[in-house]
Design an enzyme around this catalytic site. Structure first.
Site, short mmCIF file in Angstrom:
data_model
loop_
_atom_site.label_atom_id
_atom_site.label_comp_id
_atom_site.label_asym_id
_atom_site.label_seq_id
_atom_site.Cartn_x
_atom_site.Cartn_y
_atom_site.Cartn_z
N ASN A 238 -46.44 -20.50 -45.23
CA ASN A 238 -46.89 -19.29 -44.66
C ASN A 238 -47.98 -18.66 -45.21
OD1 ASN A 238 -47.12 -16.71 -43.39
ND2 ASN A 238 -45.36 -15.94 -44.09
N TRP A 239 -49.15 -18.99 -44.54
CA TRP A 239 -50.44 -18.41 -45.22
C TRP A 239 -50.69 -16.93 -45.17
CZ3 TRP A 239 -54.56 -22.73 -43.77
CH2 TRP A 239 -54.28 -23.89 -44.14
N LYS A 240 -49.92 -16.28 -44.45
CA LYS A 240 -50.14 -14.97 -44.02
C LYS A 240 -51.62 -14.53 -44.01
CE LYS A 240 -46.17 -14.25 -46.90
NZ LYS A 240 -45.21 -13.43 -47.87
N HIS B 124 -40.64 -12.10 -39.47
CA HIS B 124 -40.94 -12.13 -41.04
C HIS B 124 -40.59 -10.49 -41.29
CE1 HIS B 124 -42.78 -12.45 -44.75
NE2 HIS B 124 -42.39 -13.46 -44.67
N GLU C 104 -42.07 -9.03 -43.34
CA GLU C 104 -43.25 -8.15 -43.51
C GLU C 104 -43.52 -7.44 -41.90
OE1 GLU C 104 -45.94 -11.14 -45.18
OE2 GLU C 104 -44.76 -10.71 -47.34
N GLU D 225 -34.60 -15.34 -46.05
CA GLU D 225 -35.74 -15.03 -47.28
C GLU D 225 -35.17 -13.78 -47.43
OE1 GLU D 225 -39.82 -16.96 -46.52
OE2 GLU D 225 -39.41 -15.11 -45.10
N GLY E 172 -42.68 -12.76 -52.51
CA GLY E 172 -43.88 -12.09 -53.34
C GLY E 172 -43.56 -11.65 -54.74
N SER F 139 -40.50 -16.79 -53.23
CA SER F 139 -40.99 -17.37 -54.47
C SER F 139 -40.53 -18.61 -54.73
CB SER F 139 -40.58 -16.10 -55.69
OG SER F 139 -40.99 -15.12 -55.35
N GLY G 143 -44.62 -18.79 -49.22
CA GLY G 143 -46.06 -17.88 -49.20
C GLY G 143 -46.96 -18.52 -50.14
N GLY G 144 -46.79 -17.51 -51.38
CA GLY G 144 -47.85 -17.79 -52.18
C GLY G 144 -48.09 -19.17 -52.83
#
Ligand code: PGA
Length: 267
Positions: free
Chosen positions: A9-11, A95, A97, A177, A183, A223, A244-245
């Site tokens: 997930n590149w956001k 998600h 977010e 999640e 994150g 994470s 993600g990251g």
């Protein structure tokens, strides 16, 4: 065994040239055919060029969101059919977010951007457009500390899948999640992940029956990195990762893919 699935997930990260370079770098390090599914989910404006960039690689494409209506006066929105037409197989929906962070605050400072009801409408729209939704659920730290994790998961599964009919388990993916792990560098322990996944699997059995539910993949997200992926993927009910990251760097993402393949005994 369900086919493991790792998605990045590149956001709101990576411009077009960086996205292309990342996919080329990942593809170069992977064999032409993989024993697991792998996808990247760039921001929607890059879906068309990224579909071209992944062509000829084992990497598939996913969107990060879509609207629940197919057309009309919805400025700035993108329909499920448009996401599909751009070359996507998957779309991330619900998600945390989008549930908790993106949207206006109410008088008490709370954000309720996307509700379970809205997410369910998007899931239905995505499935009608032949996209596989990756439906994200997970509790906040306060909810976990108060002992409400299972209650939250039940509410989100039932709410976010309201009215959803799945003819087969491969038409739907769930991502567990825990919000406190996204994150933050703080990962759920394998025991915490397995407990939650086992509970979600039981909810899916209730909801869809064992034939369909037994094939629905449940990813873990929060994470995930090369150093913790193997222990997480060794959990029997963890079928992959939503990353993600660590999906933004070639070596980390490849490490997660390879760790998943190893942990599941597919090497
Ligand atoms: P993270 O994000 O891997 O950076 O924690 C996961 C996600 O938000 O899907």
């Amino acid at each position: 065994m369900r086919r493991p699935f790792v998605a990045g997930n590149w956001k709101l990260n990576l411009d077009l040239s960086a996205g292309r370079a990342l996919v080329a770098g990942v593809a170069e390090k992977l064999p032409a055919s993989l024993p697991i599914d792998v996808a990247v989910c760039p921001t929607s404006i890059y879906l068309f060029p990224m579909a071209k960039a992944i062509s000829g690689t084992p990497i598939k494409l996913g969107g990060q969101n879509c609207w629940h209506e197919s057309k009309g006066a919805f400025t700035g929105e993108v329909s499920a059919a448009m996401v599909k037409e751009a070359g996507c197989t998957y779309v991330i929906l619900g998600h945390s977010e989008r549930r908790h962070t993106i949207g206006p605050k109410d008088a008490d400072g709370r954000i309720h951007a996307e509700t379970d009801e809205m997410i369910a409408a998007k899931v239905r729209a995505a499935m009608s457009a032949c996209l596989v939704p990756i439906v994200c659920i997970g509790e906040t730290l306060e909810e976990r500390d108060a002992g409400h994790t299972n209650e939250v998961l039940r509410r989100q599964i039932n709410g976010s899948l309201a009215g959803v009919e799945a003819a087969s388990g491969d038409s739907l993916v769930i991502a567990y999640e825990p919000v406190w792990a996204i994150g933050t560098g703080r990962t759920a322990t394998p025991e915490q992940a397995q407990d939650a996944h086992q509970y979600i699997a039981a909810l899916l059995m209730e909801r869809f029956g064992s034939d369909v539910a037994g094939d629905i993949r449940i990813q873990y997200g929060g994470s995930v990195k090369p150093s913790n992926v193997v222990e997480l993927m060794k959990c029997p009910d963890v079928d992959g990762a939503l990353v993600g990251g660590a999906s933004l760097k070639v070596d980390d993402f490849v490490g997660i893919i390879e760790g998943t393949i190893r942990a599941k005994g597919l090497d």
